[in-house]
Enzyme design. Structure first.
Site, PDB file in Angstrom:
ATOM      1  N   ARG A 196     -41.853  -8.038  10.945  1.00 56.59           N
ATOM      2  CA  ARG A 196     -42.533  -9.217  10.384  1.00 56.59           C
ATOM      3  C   ARG A 196     -42.824  -8.990   8.902  1.00 56.59           C
ATOM      4  NH1 ARG A 196     -47.838  -9.773  10.738  1.00 56.59           N
ATOM      5  NH2 ARG A 196     -47.990  -9.106  12.899  1.00 56.59           N
ATOM      6  N   ASP A 227     -37.256 -26.170  -6.593  1.00 60.75           N
ATOM      7  CA  ASP A 227     -36.360 -26.092  -5.435  1.00 60.75           C
ATOM      8  C   ASP A 227     -34.931 -26.241  -5.962  1.00 60.75           C
ATOM      9  OD1 ASP A 227     -34.720 -26.680  -3.218  1.00 60.75           O
ATOM     10  OD2 ASP A 227     -36.345 -27.671  -2.126  1.00 60.75           O
ATOM     11  N   TYR A 264     -37.755 -33.355  -1.322  1.00 61.17           N
ATOM     12  CA  TYR A 264     -37.239 -33.280   0.044  1.00 61.17           C
ATOM     13  C   TYR A 264     -38.273 -33.855   1.030  1.00 61.17           C
ATOM     14  CZ  TYR A 264     -35.592 -31.119   4.377  1.00 61.17           C
ATOM     15  OH  TYR A 264     -35.169 -30.889   5.658  1.00 61.17           O
ATOM     16  N   LYS A 304     -28.643 -24.049   3.619  1.00 57.31           N
ATOM     17  CA  LYS A 304     -27.629 -24.952   3.057  1.00 57.31           C
ATOM     18  C   LYS A 304     -26.528 -24.129   2.385  1.00 57.31           C
ATOM     19  CE  LYS A 304     -30.637 -27.936   4.507  1.00 57.31           C
ATOM     20  NZ  LYS A 304     -31.670 -28.494   3.652  1.00 57.31           N
TER      21      LYS A 304
END
Ligand SMILES: *Cc1c(COP(=O)(O)O)cnc(C)c1O
Length: 396
Positions: A61, A186, A114, A211
């Protein structure tokens, strides 16, 4: 061997960065270290690693070798001081924002972010008394005026989804720094092949690695790169909130990243050609692509996207949403799906893709036409994509 990747071309960096350390059993590829924890017989060693005094891993983690290789690769591609990864693009965005703001802070951003990001601004950040001012995306003077009132965070995204608006990063980052804001961009649509927000003054750059970075639509992931102190604060927040990237996803993203430069060069070239084709087609009312001279921010795009204008475009069909419904099923070389940036061409209307979380009324208010088609060009031969569009538009 004396390799200096900071001086290498970006295609070379995409292949080699992060993969330089001694690998398991002399393997030439980064192994998938599918292990939650890392064991130590010597308790002093264990403690030194846990305290960060010695390199190594404790628990996945926090850190993991496969994930670390991915972070290093993207760090080099963005020319950043540091990078950390997350389980998805939205995890990267939400962990970044929530780790940097405090109750009472102001955020300045744009209307065209977005859909998921927009939802953070409108639904979740107000819950902790953080107010976001979402300006008209290309009214830079109005954005500057809002920044001048003071803000903790200036959050940018360019080109935008789905109408490919372009924001002047350099101009707004400069204004943001005047009021002490942290500037976040972004960079998902542009990729580090086409645009370097850190060089333009952004403090942090975020990717949905799902993406273009991964490029094969088979793994979710997110990355944040930038100033060391900021990235460390975000990493620390993620260690505790737990949106860690899985090692297998990191492996898939690493594998995809090696061909990033090749894919983006092809997608840049094909998309420009497709944009010109659509602009001249009688069935098409309007095309949005930063590489077209008709694009409202074409000059800014030329300046800040030296690598190319990207693989995303959108267009409006004559005849409304019903025409979109007739046209999309006719395409033979396209997935009709809520994704983008893959080797296959992907199409969809904003109502089922980027802005599915947003109501029809809000989409209209955001200036997103209902007859819009979002087109993510894949790496197929452009002649086949043009022929496919021709037959589908002709008979729709
Ligand atoms: C897809 C996308 C995101 C969200 O990424 P996920 O990996 O789906 O969480 C954020 N920003 C942009 C521009 C995107 O296209």
């Amino acid at each position: 061997m004396n390799r200096d990747l900071s001086k290498a071309g970006i295609g070379t960096q995409a292949v080699w960065a992060g993969e330089e350390g001694p690998l398991l059993q002399h393997s030439t590829q980064v192994p998938i270290v599918q292990s939650v924890s890392f064991g130590y017989d010597d308790l002093d060693d264990w403690q030194a690693v846990a305290l960060g005094q010695k390199p190594g891993h404790i628990y996945s983690r926090n850190t993991n070798p496969t994930v670390a290789a991915l972070e290093e690769k993207v760090r080099v591609l963005e020319g950043a001081e540091a990078a950390t990864s997350m389980a998805s693009g939205m995890a990267a965005i939400s962990n970044t924002i929530f780790s940097l703001v405090r109750p009472g802070d102001r955020i300045v951003s744009v209307k065209d972010s977005y859909g998921g990001t927009n939802q953070l601004f409108r639904e979740f950040l107000p819950q902790i008394n953080v107010v976001s001012f979402l300006c008209d995306t290309t009214d830079f003077a109005a954005i500057e005026a809002e920044i001048a009132k003071g803000c903790k965070l200036l959050y940018l995204e360019t080109p935008t989804n789905p109408t490919l608006k372009v924001i002047d990063i350099e101009r707004l980052a400069h204004k943001g720094h005047q009021v002490g804001a942290t500037v976040v961009t972004d960079n998902t649509f542009a990729t580090p092949i086409n645009q370097h927000p850190l060089q333009l003054g952004s403090d942090l750059v975020i990717h949905s690695a799902t993406k273009y970075l991964g490029g094969h639509a088979d793994a979710l992931g997110g990355i944040v790169c930038g100033r060391k102190d900021l990235v460390h604060a975000i990493f620390h927040y993620r260690e505790i909130t737990g949106a860690a990237l899985d090692p297998f996803a990191a492996y898939l993203l690493l594998r995809g990243l090696k061909t990033l430069a090749l894919r983006i060069e092809r997608q840049n070239a094909s998309t420009l050609e497709i944009a010109h084709f659509l602009e001249a087609h009688a069935a098409v009312a309007r095309v949005f692509y930063p590489g077209l001279a008709s694009h409202a921010q074409h000059e800014i795009a030329k300046k800040q996207m030296p690598g190319g204008f990207g693989g995303m475009l959108s267009f409006v069909l004559h005849g409304g949403y019903n025409q979109v419904k007739r046209f999309l099923p006719k395409l033979n070389y396209a997935h009709r799906a809520a994704n983008l940036g893959a080797v296959e061409t992907i199409v969809g209307p904003p109502a089922t893709t980027s802005h599915v979380e947003v109501s029809a009324a809000d989409r209209a208010a955001m200036g997103i036409p209902e007859a819009l088609v979002r087109y993510s060009a894949g790496i197929e031969d452009v002649g086949d994509l043009l022929a496919d569009l021709t037959q589908a538009l002709g008979s729709a």
